[in-house]
Design an enzyme around this catalytic site. Structure first.
Site, short mmCIF file in Angstrom:
data_model
loop_
_atom_site.label_atom_id
_atom_site.label_comp_id
_atom_site.label_asym_id
_atom_site.label_seq_id
_atom_site.Cartn_x
_atom_site.Cartn_y
_atom_site.Cartn_z
N ARG A 220 12.75 42.47 11.62
CA ARG A 220 13.61 42.82 10.42
C ARG A 220 12.91 42.17 9.19
O ARG A 220 12.23 41.25 9.55
CB ARG A 220 14.96 42.32 10.52
CG ARG A 220 15.37 40.94 10.48
CD ARG A 220 16.84 40.66 10.85
NE ARG A 220 17.13 39.34 10.60
CZ ARG A 220 18.23 38.70 10.57
NH1 ARG A 220 19.18 39.21 11.04
NH2 ARG A 220 18.33 37.48 10.33
N ASP A 264 10.47 34.71 22.73
CA ASP A 264 11.22 33.45 21.90
C ASP A 264 9.80 32.47 21.57
O ASP A 264 9.35 31.76 22.49
CB ASP A 264 12.27 32.81 22.54
CG ASP A 264 12.63 31.70 22.04
OD1 ASP A 264 12.15 31.25 20.98
OD2 ASP A 264 14.00 31.33 22.16
N LEU A 299 23.94 19.39 4.23
CA LEU A 299 23.42 18.32 3.46
C LEU A 299 22.95 17.26 4.62
O LEU A 299 23.32 17.57 5.54
CB LEU A 299 24.58 17.59 2.57
CG LEU A 299 24.88 18.29 1.21
CD1 LEU A 299 26.19 17.43 0.74
CD2 LEU A 299 23.92 18.58 0.43
N TYR A 356 14.73 22.73 6.44
CA TYR A 356 13.88 23.86 6.28
C TYR A 356 12.75 23.62 5.31
O TYR A 356 11.59 24.01 5.62
CB TYR A 356 14.93 24.98 5.52
CG TYR A 356 14.25 26.15 5.18
CD1 TYR A 356 14.01 27.18 6.18
CD2 TYR A 356 14.03 26.36 4.10
CE1 TYR A 356 13.57 28.38 5.88
CE2 TYR A 356 13.38 27.58 3.51
CZ TYR A 356 13.16 28.49 4.47
OH TYR A 356 12.61 29.97 4.20
N1 LIG Z 1 13.90 35.73 2.50
C1 LIG Z 1 13.51 35.09 1.53
O1 LIG Z 1 13.78 34.81 0.37
C2 LIG Z 1 12.73 34.13 1.94
C3 LIG Z 1 12.05 32.92 1.13
C4 LIG Z 1 11.17 32.08 1.56
C5 LIG Z 1 10.61 32.12 2.76
N2 LIG Z 1 11.10 33.03 3.60
C6 LIG Z 1 10.54 32.99 4.92
O2 LIG Z 1 10.03 34.28 5.14
C7 LIG Z 1 10.43 34.42 6.79
C8 LIG Z 1 11.07 35.90 7.14
O3 LIG Z 1 12.34 35.53 6.49
P1 LIG Z 1 13.34 36.74 6.21
O4 LIG Z 1 14.29 36.60 5.11
O5 LIG Z 1 12.63 38.20 6.65
O6 LIG Z 1 14.08 36.33 7.75
P2 LIG Z 1 15.02 37.27 8.56
O7 LIG Z 1 16.22 36.07 9.10
O8 LIG Z 1 15.80 38.27 8.15
O9 LIG Z 1 14.07 37.41 9.91
C9 LIG Z 1 13.40 36.37 10.60
C10 LIG Z 1 13.13 37.03 11.97
O10 LIG Z 1 12.42 36.13 12.70
C11 LIG Z 1 12.97 36.23 14.08
N3 LIG Z 1 13.02 34.96 14.67
C12 LIG Z 1 13.89 33.77 14.61
N4 LIG Z 1 13.78 32.78 15.50
C13 LIG Z 1 12.76 33.30 16.41
C14 LIG Z 1 12.13 32.98 17.63
N5 LIG Z 1 12.56 31.80 18.07
N6 LIG Z 1 11.22 33.60 18.04
C15 LIG Z 1 10.89 35.00 17.68
N7 LIG Z 1 11.39 35.55 16.69
C16 LIG Z 1 12.24 34.74 15.86
C17 LIG Z 1 14.41 36.56 14.01
O11 LIG Z 1 14.94 37.26 15.13
C18 LIG Z 1 14.14 37.66 12.70
O12 LIG Z 1 13.89 38.97 13.14
C19 LIG Z 1 10.83 33.41 7.33
O13 LIG Z 1 9.85 32.20 7.68
C20 LIG Z 1 11.51 32.74 6.16
O14 LIG Z 1 11.76 31.28 6.36
C21 LIG Z 1 12.02 33.94 3.30
#
Ligand SMILES: NC(=O)c1ccc[n+]([C@@H]2O[C@H](COP(=O)([O-])OP(=O)(O)OC[C@H]3O[C@@H](n4cnc5c(N)ncnc54)[C@H](O)[C@@H]3O)[C@@H](O)[C@H]2O)c1
Length: 450
Positions: A220, A264, A299, A356
């Site tokens: 997703r 995972d 926090l 994070y």
């Molecule tokens: N959405 C934002 O605004 C934003 C901003 C900065 C960085 N990010 C980074 O972008 C990336 C994607 O973010 P997103 O918003 O699409 O998040 P999201 O939560 O929608 O999707 C993350 C996906 O990673 C999978 N995942 C989590 N743990 C896992 C594991 N142990 N093994 C395999 N898969 C795993 C989840 O099941 C999920 O499908 C992340 O690294 C997030 O930190 C997002």
């Protein structure tokens, strides 16, 4: 996920209201469409200093189908044609006096820039200068580019490329990216090239044809968008996510004709399982995108060990372990690319996100440290740091926080998952070989951590 304010501000009534009240008027960003033109208007190329890249830049523009017109003279040029891009070659500047030519070229040209226009400035890296005056002039390009980014409106962007002697062959990839709609939400950034074996050309429409690309967290959000864009660009995608996300993972893989791999990434045997899968099914891998990430905000004083450890495990340790396993297992194909997803929080820090932000800053350190070893194998490792990206996660934020967060950047709007995906796909291309160890922000020139 619609940005209601952008939609409103760009409607007939909204345009009038926002103009009268002096409210932000975010432009409708021009995003990449396969088959579309590189630019929506002609480009001008100028120089300040010796300008050793001017011919290269002009050739890149022409090869990509752009029209290059003569520089605009201040107060002159009767035709009034709007420009799609303004490119300044400031390589060879020796001191601040050379920058007067930059001003003389840029001011009248930018006046004629159309909506969603592009400004790109190239110079040598300040760190390699022969004298303080030369370093000053090169570094000045940084302030100049960032300020132009803040002055531009209507979806236009300004970015810089730092090109050391010997790295000229790598200019085409980043230059085309910054000019195109692929970089819609990349603004006020600088990329430093290094000498590398860069192919002269690549398939413009399918630059990843024949490549095997792994995307973690692909079920997703941003990961699913990365999978879509990689497949659009010709790659076979191995989409990885946790078993609990199996249904949506399968849907993504089916949609793009890829493979779903439930894994995972924090499991002790995950790196080995991935290596074996890639070796047996594909004989190796060309690109891995470490996208999976989680947040467990609190926090620091209230944060338990579980929150700290789980975030570190998914966001940082898994990236280290899997990358190391791919190297040790010898499954990285020649010209391999590793692209790691960091975050603006890893640059600016964020209240409630010590775990994070630490993990995401760690990713930046990791790619920088690994870059020389990757260069030796003709491979690269880079990171992208998204800013405010409109996803299900941000949709759940309180209204006020979300609205402020989305507007605190030069483009006055949040980015879309596809903007992060396009940047990752660009770093994965063959002609991005000169970009290594870099962290590219996809943040619309956010004010946070700038
Ligand atoms: N959405 C934002 O605004 C934003 C901003 C900065 C960085 N990010 C980074 O972008 C990336 C994607 O973010 P997103 O918003 O699409 O998040 P999201 O939560 O929608 O999707 C993350 C996906 O990673 C999978 N995942 C989590 N743990 C896992 C594991 N142990 N093994 C395999 N898969 C795993 C989840 O099941 C999920 O499908 C992340 O690294 C997030 O930190 C997002």
């Amino acid at each position: 996920m619609a940005d209601w304010y952008s939609n409103f501000a760009n409607s007939g009534f909204g345009t009038t209201v926002t103009k009268q009240l002096g409210l932000p008027r975010p432009g409708v960003l021009r995003r990449y469409e396969p088959g579309g033109p590189l630019l929506e208007g002609p480009a001008v190329v100028g120089s300040a200093g010796r300008g050793r890249l001017r011919d290269t830049v002009t050739a890149v523009l022409r090869d990509a189908g752009a029209t290059v017109v003569s520089p605009v003279v201040a107060d002159g040029d009767a035709s009034g044609e709007k420009l799609g891009a303004v490119v300044l070659d400031a390589t060879g500047v020796t001191g601040p006096a050379d920058l007067a030519a930059a001003h003389d070229f840029l001011a009248p040209a930018i006046k004629r820039l159309r909506a969603n226009g592009r400004v790109v400035i190239l110079t040598d890296p300040p760190a390699a200068a022969d004298s303080p005056a030369q370093a000053a002039a090169r570094q000045a390009v940084d302030g100049l580019t960032r300020s132009i980014g803040k002055e531009l409106r209507d979806g236009s962007t300004a970015n810089a490329i730092y090109v050391p002697e010997g790295a000229e062959a790598g200019v085409a990839g980043p230059l085309t990216f910054f000019l195109s709609g692929r970089s819609a939400y990349v603004d006020g950034q600088g990329v430093t090239l290094q000498a590398a074996d860069v192919p002269a050309t690549q398939d413009a429409e399918k630059p990843l044809a024949g490549k095997v690309v792994v995307v973690t967290g692909a079920a997703r959000g941003i990961g699913a968008s990365i999978a879509d864009v990689m497949a659009r660009d010709g790659a076979h995608v191995v989409a990885v996510d946790i078993p609990a996300a199996g249904d949506s993972l399968a849907a993504v893989a089916n949609r793009i004709g890829g493979t779903a791999l439930q894994l995972d990434i924090t499991a002790a045997d995950a790196p080995q399982r991935l290596v074996e899968h890639l070796r047996e099914r594909h004989g190796g891998v060309d690109v891995i995108v470490h996208n999976a990430g989680i947040t467990r905000d609190k926090l620091l004083v209230n944060m338990d060990a579980a929150r700290w450890n789980s975030v570190m495990a998914v966001n940082l340790q898994a990236q280290l372990d899997i990358t190391q396993a791919l190297l040790d297992g010898d499954v990285l194909n020649p010209g391999a690319r590793v692209v790691c997803v960091s975050s603006q929080s890893g640059i600016a820090g964020n209240r409630g996100q010590t775990n994070y932000a630490a993990s995401k800053a760690g990713v930046i350190g990791m790619v920088r440290a690994w870059a020389p070893a990757f260069a030796e194998r003709g491979a690269t490792i880079n990171a992208v740091a998204p800013g405010f990206i409109v996803t299900e996660m941000t949709a759940k934020m309180p209204f006020g926080t979300r609205e402020v967060g989305a507007r605190l950047n030069s483009l006055q709007q949040g980015g879309l998952p596809v903007d992060v995906a396009e940047t990752i796909a660009w770093l994965s291309q063959p002609t991005s070989a000169g970009v290594n160890g870099q962290t590219v922000r996809v943040c619309g020139q956010s004010l946070l951590g700038a």
